[in-house]
Design a protein around this motif. Structure first.
Motif, mmCIF file in Angstrom:
data_model
loop_
_atom_site.group_PDB
_atom_site.id
_atom_site.type_symbol
_atom_site.label_atom_id
_atom_site.label_comp_id
_atom_site.label_asym_id
_atom_site.label_seq_id
_atom_site.Cartn_x
_atom_site.Cartn_y
_atom_site.Cartn_z
ATOM 1 N N PRO A 40 0.820 -1.227 0.000
ATOM 2 C CA PRO A 40 0.000 0.000 0.000
ATOM 3 C C PRO A 40 0.854 1.278 0.000
ATOM 4 O O PRO A 40 0.532 2.235 -0.702
ATOM 5 C CB PRO A 40 -0.834 -0.118 1.284
ATOM 6 C CG PRO A 40 -0.906 -1.597 1.541
ATOM 7 C CD PRO A 40 0.423 -2.133 1.096
ATOM 8 N N HIS A 43 2.216 1.799 -3.488
ATOM 9 C CA HIS A 43 1.196 2.367 -4.385
ATOM 10 C C HIS A 43 1.006 3.858 -4.115
ATOM 11 O O HIS A 43 0.857 4.641 -5.063
ATOM 12 C CB HIS A 43 -0.129 1.620 -4.241
ATOM 13 C CG HIS A 43 -0.176 0.349 -5.031
ATOM 14 N ND1 HIS A 43 -0.197 0.327 -6.408
ATOM 15 C CD2 HIS A 43 -0.185 -0.945 -4.643
ATOM 16 C CE1 HIS A 43 -0.224 -0.917 -6.829
ATOM 17 N NE2 HIS A 43 -0.215 -1.723 -5.777
ATOM 18 N N LYS A 47 1.753 6.697 -6.906
ATOM 19 C CA LYS A 47 0.708 7.663 -7.265
ATOM 20 C C LYS A 47 1.252 9.088 -7.142
ATOM 21 O O LYS A 47 0.993 9.935 -8.007
ATOM 22 C CB LYS A 47 -0.519 7.473 -6.366
ATOM 23 C CG LYS A 47 -1.674 8.378 -6.744
ATOM 24 C CD LYS A 47 -2.906 8.092 -5.920
ATOM 25 C CE LYS A 47 -4.023 9.031 -6.349
ATOM 26 N NZ LYS A 47 -5.252 8.809 -5.625
ATOM 27 N N ALA A 79 -1.643 -8.182 -11.066
ATOM 28 C CA ALA A 79 -2.478 -7.723 -9.948
ATOM 29 C C ALA A 79 -2.006 -6.354 -9.460
ATOM 30 O O ALA A 79 -2.825 -5.456 -9.202
ATOM 31 C CB ALA A 79 -2.449 -8.754 -8.822
ATOM 32 N N PHE A 80 -0.701 -6.182 -9.335
ATOM 33 C CA PHE A 80 -0.122 -4.908 -8.907
ATOM 34 C C PHE A 80 -0.515 -3.809 -9.888
ATOM 35 O O PHE A 80 -0.914 -2.710 -9.491
ATOM 36 C CB PHE A 80 1.410 -5.035 -8.818
ATOM 37 C CG PHE A 80 2.094 -3.828 -8.249
ATOM 38 C CD1 PHE A 80 2.389 -3.754 -6.898
ATOM 39 C CD2 PHE A 80 2.446 -2.761 -9.063
ATOM 40 C CE1 PHE A 80 3.015 -2.635 -6.364
ATOM 41 C CE2 PHE A 80 3.071 -1.636 -8.543
ATOM 42 C CZ PHE A 80 3.363 -1.574 -7.194
ATOM 43 N N ARG A 82 -3.091 -3.669 -11.902
ATOM 44 C CA ARG A 82 -4.529 -3.340 -11.821
ATOM 45 C C ARG A 82 -4.793 -2.344 -10.695
ATOM 46 O O ARG A 82 -5.543 -1.383 -10.872
ATOM 47 C CB ARG A 82 -5.364 -4.603 -11.631
ATOM 48 C CG ARG A 82 -5.602 -5.382 -12.917
ATOM 49 C CD ARG A 82 -6.658 -6.464 -12.759
ATOM 50 N NE ARG A 82 -6.265 -7.501 -11.817
ATOM 51 C CZ ARG A 82 -5.535 -8.569 -12.131
ATOM 52 N NH1 ARG A 82 -5.120 -8.744 -13.363
ATOM 53 N NH2 ARG A 82 -5.236 -9.463 -11.220
ATOM 54 N N VAL A 83 -4.179 -2.553 -9.541
ATOM 55 C CA VAL A 83 -4.351 -1.630 -8.409
ATOM 56 C C VAL A 83 -3.734 -0.271 -8.750
ATOM 57 O O VAL A 83 -4.312 0.779 -8.470
ATOM 58 C CB VAL A 83 -3.728 -2.218 -7.112
ATOM 59 C CG1 VAL A 83 -3.779 -1.211 -5.978
ATOM 60 C CG2 VAL A 83 -4.445 -3.505 -6.724
ATOM 61 N N LEU A 84 -2.557 -0.305 -9.371
ATOM 62 C CA LEU A 84 -1.896 0.942 -9.776
ATOM 63 C C LEU A 84 -2.771 1.716 -10.755
ATOM 64 O O LEU A 84 -2.948 2.931 -10.614
ATOM 65 C CB LEU A 84 -0.531 0.636 -10.398
ATOM 66 C CG LEU A 84 0.273 1.835 -10.887
ATOM 67 C CD1 LEU A 84 0.617 2.763 -9.732
ATOM 68 C CD2 LEU A 84 1.535 1.374 -11.608
ATOM 69 N N ALA A 86 -5.978 1.693 -11.110
ATOM 70 C CA ALA A 86 -7.113 2.296 -10.410
ATOM 71 C C ALA A 86 -6.670 3.532 -9.637
ATOM 72 O O ALA A 86 -7.389 4.527 -9.564
ATOM 73 C CB ALA A 86 -7.754 1.280 -9.472
ATOM 74 N N GLY A 87 -5.454 3.492 -9.084
ATOM 75 C CA GLY A 87 -4.953 4.599 -8.271
ATOM 76 C C GLY A 87 -4.515 5.815 -9.067
ATOM 77 O O GLY A 87 -4.557 6.926 -8.557
#
Length: 154
Positions: A40, A43, A47, A79-80, A82-84, A86-87
């Motif tokens: 977290p 990320h 960001k 997976a990493f 995808r979260v990135l 979104a962020g």
């Protein structure tokens, strides 16, 4: 070739290398190494880098085996990413093949005299530079954005 700065990310278990290029997409340079164990926090830092550099896209190195198949490391990076994605939305995130980038970076650093202990923190940045240079060259040759787009799921 699209004009605009890009950010490249080399995702590793312990460290995440980050590189950027100039707005003309000519030269990729290292930015920093982000600690990777606290995902977290990593990320959040990525960001912040994207906000600071205002890139037209982020490219994430996708580790494939030499024969092109994907293993557990690639699933983790997907997976990493995808979260990135979104962020950092609406900045697009793309996955690009990064086969051998870390090995090439480590060899280059060794050849230039960088000691292995000191080199660990910069090898990830150097790998990100290699990933970004490769993505820029792919776009220059093909005229299309490199790799595959990461879809943002809301």
């Amino acid at each position: 070739m699209r004009r605009g700065r890009r950010i490249a990310v080399d995702v590793g278990d312990a460290r995440i290398g980050v590189a950027s290029c100039d707005p003309d997409g000519v030269l990729a340079t290292p930015v920093e190494t982000v600690p990777g164990r606290d995902v977290p926090a990593a990320h959040r830092r990525l960001k912040a880098i994207v906000t600071e550099y205002e890139p037209i896209e982020v490219v994430v190195g996708l580790p494939r085996s030499l024969n092109g198949t994907e293993g557990p490391a690639a699933a983790k990076v997907r997976a990493f990413a995808r979260v990135l994605a979104a962020g950092v939305a609406p900045v697009p995130v793309r996955l690009v093949d990064e086969r051998m980038s870390t090995v090439t970076a480590a060899q280059g650093l060794r050849a230039s005299g960088v000691k292995s202990k000191k080199g660990r923190s910069v090898v990830d940045q150097a790998a990100a530079v290699i990933i970004l240079q490769s993505a820029l060259e792919t776009e220059r040759v093909s005229g299309a954005a490199p790799g595959e787009s990461v879809e943002v799921v809301i």
